[in-house]
Scaffold this active site. Structure first.
Site, PDB file in Angstrom:
ATOM      1  N   LYS A   1       0.847  -1.211   0.000  1.00  0.00           N
ATOM      2  CA  LYS A   1       0.000   0.000   0.000  1.00  0.00           C
ATOM      3  C   LYS A   1       0.872   1.246   0.000  1.00  0.00           C
ATOM      4  O   LYS A   1       1.735   1.410   0.852  1.00  0.00           O
ATOM      5  CB  LYS A   1      -0.905  -0.020   1.236  1.00  0.00           C
ATOM      6  CG  LYS A   1      -1.655   1.292   1.504  1.00  0.00           C
ATOM      7  CD  LYS A   1      -2.567   1.192   2.735  1.00  0.00           C
ATOM      8  CE  LYS A   1      -3.174   2.538   3.108  1.00  0.00           C
ATOM      9  NZ  LYS A   1      -4.021   2.466   4.324  1.00  0.00           N
TER      10      LYS A   1
ATOM     11  N   ASP B   1      -2.342  10.050   4.157  1.00  0.00           N
ATOM     12  CA  ASP B   1      -3.733   9.659   4.355  1.00  0.00           C
ATOM     13  C   ASP B   1      -4.422  10.672   5.273  1.00  0.00           C
ATOM     14  O   ASP B   1      -4.344  10.575   6.485  1.00  0.00           O
ATOM     15  CB  ASP B   1      -3.805   8.251   4.967  1.00  0.00           C
ATOM     16  CG  ASP B   1      -5.241   7.760   5.081  1.00  0.00           C
ATOM     17  OD1 ASP B   1      -6.152   8.439   4.546  1.00  0.00           O
ATOM     18  OD2 ASP B   1      -5.451   6.692   5.705  1.00  0.00           O
TER      19      ASP B   1
ATOM     20  N   LYS C   1      -9.747  12.567   8.784  1.00  0.00           N
ATOM     21  CA  LYS C   1      -9.269  12.058  10.070  1.00  0.00           C
ATOM     22  C   LYS C   1      -9.230  13.193  11.090  1.00  0.00           C
ATOM     23  O   LYS C   1      -9.099  14.361  10.717  1.00  0.00           O
ATOM     24  CB  LYS C   1      -7.838  11.516   9.913  1.00  0.00           C
ATOM     25  CG  LYS C   1      -7.740  10.164   9.236  1.00  0.00           C
ATOM     26  CD  LYS C   1      -6.301   9.669   9.271  1.00  0.00           C
ATOM     27  CE  LYS C   1      -6.176   8.317   8.583  1.00  0.00           C
ATOM     28  NZ  LYS C   1      -6.870   7.224   9.300  1.00  0.00           N
TER      29      LYS C   1
ATOM     30  N   ASP D   1       1.834   6.050   5.643  1.00  0.00           N
ATOM     31  CA  ASP D   1       0.825   5.145   5.102  1.00  0.00           C
ATOM     32  C   ASP D   1       1.266   4.530   3.767  1.00  0.00           C
ATOM     33  O   ASP D   1       0.504   3.810   3.122  1.00  0.00           O
ATOM     34  CB  ASP D   1      -0.510   5.895   4.957  1.00  0.00           C
ATOM     35  CG  ASP D   1      -1.714   4.989   5.135  1.00  0.00           C
ATOM     36  OD1 ASP D   1      -1.559   3.901   5.713  1.00  0.00           O
ATOM     37  OD2 ASP D   1      -2.811   5.369   4.663  1.00  0.00           O
TER      38      ASP D   1
ATOM     39  N   ASP E   1     -11.904   7.088   4.256  1.00  0.00           N
ATOM     40  CA  ASP E   1     -10.685   6.795   5.019  1.00  0.00           C
ATOM     41  C   ASP E   1     -10.305   5.308   4.924  1.00  0.00           C
ATOM     42  O   ASP E   1      -9.218   4.913   5.328  1.00  0.00           O
ATOM     43  CB  ASP E   1     -10.892   7.216   6.485  1.00  0.00           C
ATOM     44  CG  ASP E   1      -9.572   7.305   7.249  1.00  0.00           C
ATOM     45  OD1 ASP E   1      -8.512   7.279   6.592  1.00  0.00           O
ATOM     46  OD2 ASP E   1      -9.622   7.403   8.487  1.00  0.00           O
TER      47      ASP E   1
ATOM     48  N   GLU F   1      -9.290   3.666   2.428  1.00  0.00           N
ATOM     49  CA  GLU F   1      -8.865   3.831   1.034  1.00  0.00           C
ATOM     50  C   GLU F   1      -7.875   2.767   0.579  1.00  0.00           C
ATOM     51  O   GLU F   1      -7.861   2.377  -0.580  1.00  0.00           O
ATOM     52  CB  GLU F   1      -8.262   5.224   0.846  1.00  0.00           C
ATOM     53  CG  GLU F   1      -6.794   5.395   1.295  1.00  0.00           C
ATOM     54  CD  GLU F   1      -6.558   5.189   2.782  1.00  0.00           C
ATOM     55  OE1 GLU F   1      -7.528   5.312   3.553  1.00  0.00           O
ATOM     56  OE2 GLU F   1      -5.427   4.877   3.175  1.00  0.00           O
TER      57      GLU F   1
ATOM     58  N   ARG G   1      -7.520  -0.396   0.874  1.00  0.00           N
ATOM     59  CA  ARG G   1      -8.011  -1.664   0.320  1.00  0.00           C
ATOM     60  C   ARG G   1      -8.330  -1.554  -1.170  1.00  0.00           C
ATOM     61  O   ARG G   1      -8.272  -2.547  -1.887  1.00  0.00           O
ATOM     62  CB  ARG G   1      -9.219  -2.148   1.133  1.00  0.00           C
ATOM     63  CG  ARG G   1     -10.353  -1.175   1.201  1.00  0.00           C
ATOM     64  CD  ARG G   1     -11.314  -1.498   2.354  1.00  0.00           C
ATOM     65  NE  ARG G   1     -10.700  -1.193   3.660  1.00  0.00           N
ATOM     66  CZ  ARG G   1     -11.233  -1.559   4.829  1.00  0.00           C
ATOM     67  NH1 ARG G   1     -12.372  -2.245   4.863  1.00  0.00           N
ATOM     68  NH2 ARG G   1     -10.638  -1.252   5.960  1.00  0.00           N
TER      69      ARG G   1
HETATM   70  N1  BES Z   1      -4.055   4.196   7.170  1.00  0.00           N
HETATM   71  C1  BES Z   1      -5.197   3.897   7.963  1.00  0.00           C
HETATM   72  C2  BES Z   1      -4.936   2.790   8.990  1.00  0.00           C
HETATM   73  C3  BES Z   1      -3.993   3.118  10.123  1.00  0.00           C
HETATM   74  C4  BES Z   1      -4.463   3.637  11.289  1.00  0.00           C
HETATM   75  C5  BES Z   1      -2.661   2.801  10.024  1.00  0.00           C
HETATM   76  C6  BES Z   1      -3.603   3.886  12.327  1.00  0.00           C
HETATM   77  C7  BES Z   1      -1.779   3.054  11.063  1.00  0.00           C
HETATM   78  C8  BES Z   1      -2.253   3.585  12.225  1.00  0.00           C
HETATM   79  C9  BES Z   1      -6.348   3.424   7.083  1.00  0.00           C
HETATM   80  O1  BES Z   1      -6.395   3.956   5.819  1.00  0.00           O
HETATM   81  C10 BES Z   1      -7.613   3.786   7.774  1.00  0.00           C
HETATM   82  O2  BES Z   1      -7.800   4.942   8.032  1.00  0.00           O
HETATM   83  N2  BES Z   1      -8.435   2.794   8.075  1.00  0.00           N
HETATM   84  C11 BES Z   1      -9.667   3.030   8.764  1.00  0.00           C
HETATM   85  C12 BES Z   1     -10.671   2.056   8.222  1.00  0.00           C
HETATM   86  C13 BES Z   1     -12.080   2.272   8.750  1.00  0.00           C
HETATM   87  C14 BES Z   1     -12.633   3.587   8.216  1.00  0.00           C
HETATM   88  C15 BES Z   1     -12.927   1.123   8.311  1.00  0.00           C
HETATM   89  C16 BES Z   1      -9.440   2.772  10.248  1.00  0.00           C
HETATM   90  O3  BES Z   1      -8.704   1.848  10.596  1.00  0.00           O
HETATM   91  O4  BES Z   1      -9.972   3.526  11.049  1.00  0.00           O
HETATM   92 ZN    ZN Z   2      -4.578   4.560   4.989  1.00  0.00          ZN
HETATM   93 ZN    ZN Z   3      -7.418   5.843   5.717  1.00  0.00          ZN
END
Ligand code: BES
Ligand code: ZN
Ligand code: ZN
Length: 493
Positions: free
Chosen positions: A261, A266, A273, A284, A343, A345, A347
């Protein structure tokens, strides 16, 4: 860091490091009266070889010093302790203002396991712990400076064996790849937009048996890579996809695909966020950074397989063209997904790449991603999650990782949770129920894009990709996980 190997009789430096097991009467490579003498002096300071402890001694000859570093009890020994112990010793040297140290290489009869592995781990501990990301810092007079030279001091009068020299060279290549991955993830977000990452990737094609192709926005449109395109649409920095190919020296029937990824920042997009902690989202792209690092490494080693690397890059921003909650994304394999949170994204980039990677008919496909916050909740910041369809590869990653000091834990991929992603407007929603098995549902989403029969493992590195505090041999910041484990896995195929 400079690494050298010399015979003990030729050693002229000022600070020597010796390693010692707890309960032993002498440090490694210092047997007999001499070693017993040092151990006795260290014992006065309550040093008896305890893991992570060090002791600074005046050496018997001249004005030189000896740093003893503990490996802990022999029966608790794990190779990773060597990295930590050497890192501690070098920290001690740094504290007394020394920039070059000698490390006493033990005899093979003194250590459990292969001496070459032991020495390789020592070199890794030294290089990885002296890593700094200081290109944007003005040096201050009282900054301590990391050790810049490690000399391996061998008791053998002819110097070290060929096996040891080979292990040293391999450890240097692995560690340099990790430092490269750390540099990429530590870099601030604005100087590393997708196209800049592609330029860095292109430069890796100069080495060894590596070819690189970059698919820019127009080509991604032609191919139908809706995931990468829609996630990148909210930024004025266009997304792109880097495709690396490594061709082995000797013809191999095996093909491996590694995917990472590459969100260069992000922000969450329109599902913005919270401001607190958002700065950490420059990392990220750690998964894609690991892919670049692996291909840097593949530029100098031989592995017995054809290796493809896919690194999709996009900046997740809430600009005018951004994807919106409620949008439907069509991916490379034609499957559609309803966007609930912009957020979630990562996947979508992986979905395009897993579908594209499947067309290469690999014997193993691995993706690495800072994918879910839920993974950090479940496993903390030292364990990555493994999910997938290739149980042998999963077991192997866990055992190889442990030797590397990179930790993995498997989570299930239960078909029954697929119901969480039911959608009324698309083939599926891209997320499940809020707060319910976020890492697993992300894995089930990804599985929809892996062709039947392609052995696949997903690694969620959201926790270990970054450390807020200095850790044994990973200074605060990007860690470079899981580069060493994947490198070791490829090497051992
Ligand atoms: N890049 C983040 C995941 C992340 C969070 C990595 C904290 C490292 C530390 C990812 O893109 C994300 O924001 N995922 C969301 C998914 C949710 C909206 C289903 C998450 O984990 O909150
Ligand atoms: Zn992310
Ligand atoms: Zn994200």
């Amino acid at each position: 860091m400079r690494i050298d190997v010399i015979a003990k009789k030729d050693w002229t430096g000022r600070v020597l490091v010796g390693l010692m097991f707890e309960g032993d009467k002498t440090p490694l490579a210092l047997p007999g009266e001499e070693g017993r003498g040092y151990a006795a002096v260290a014992a006065d300071e309550k040093f008896a070889g305890q893991f992570r402890k060090t002791s600074l001694l005046r050496a018997n000859s001249g004005n030189s010093k000896l740093i003893l570093a503990g490996l802990g009890k022999r029966r608790e020994f794990e190779l990773d302790r060597v990295r930590s112990a050497v890192a501690r010793a070098l920290k001690r040297a740094e504290d007394i203002g020394v920039d070059s140290v000698g490390l006493l290489v033990p005899e093979s009869s003194e250590v459990k396991g292969d001496l070459a592995d032991f020495v390789g781990a020592a070199v890794e501990g030294a290089i990885l712990s002296s890593y700094r990301f200081d290109k944007y810092r003005t040096p201050k007079p009282d900054d301590s400076k990391p050790v810049v030279e490690l000399v391996l001091v061998s008791a053998n009068p002819k110097g070290a064996s060929a096996a040891i020299r080979k292990a040293v060279a391999e450890a240097v290549a692995r560690s340099e790849a990790v430092c490269f991955a750390r540099d990429l993830a530590n870099e601030p977000p604005s100087p590393k937009p997708p196209e800049k990452m592609a330029e860095i990737a292109m430069a890796l094609a100069k080495q060894g048996r590596i070819a690189v192709r970059v698919m820019h926005k127009a080509e991604l449109e032609k191919l139908g890579m809706g995931g990468i395109l829609r996630v990148g649409a909210g930024s004025h920095e266009p997304p792109c996809l880097v495709h690396f190919t490594y061709t082995p020296v000797t013809k191999s029937k095996k093909t491996v695909v590694v995917i990472g990824k590459g969100i260069t920042f992000d922000s969450g997009g329109l599902s913005l966020k919270p401001a607190t902690g958002m700065e950490a989202m420059k990392d990220d792209m750690s998964g894609a950074g690991a892919v670049l690092a692996l291909f840097k490494w593949l530029g100098s080693v031989d592995v017995p397989a054809m290796v493809h690397g896919l690194a999709p890059f996009a900046e997740n921003m809430p600009g005018g063209g951004a994807q919106k909650p409620g949008d439907v994304i069509r991916h490379y394999n034609g499957k559609t997904a309803e966007v609930i949170s912009t957020d979630a994204e990562g996947r979508h980039l992986l979905a395009d790449c897993l579908a594209y990677g499947s067309t290469l008919r690999p014997d193993l496909m691995i993706d690495m991603a800072t994918l879910t916050g839920a993974c950090v909740v479940a496993l903390g910041d030292e364990y990555s999650a493994l999910l997938g369809t290739d149980q042998r590869a999963i077991d192997r990653l866990i055992s190889v990782g442990r030797k590397q000091g990179e930790f993995f834990w498997q989570l299930p991929l239960p078909e029954r949770y697929k119901s969480h992603m039911k959608s009324k407007v698309a083939d599926m929603k891209h997320t499940g129920k809020p707060g319910v098995a976020g890492t697993i549902v992300a894995g089930l989403f990804l599985k929809e894009f892996v062709d039947e029969g392609v052995p696949w493992v997903h690694i969620d590195i959201a926790g270990p990709s970054f450390t807020k505090e200095d850790w044994d041999y990973s200074p605060a910041g990007a860690t470079g996980v899981p580069v060493r484990t994947i490198a070791a896995l490829l090497k051992g195929l």
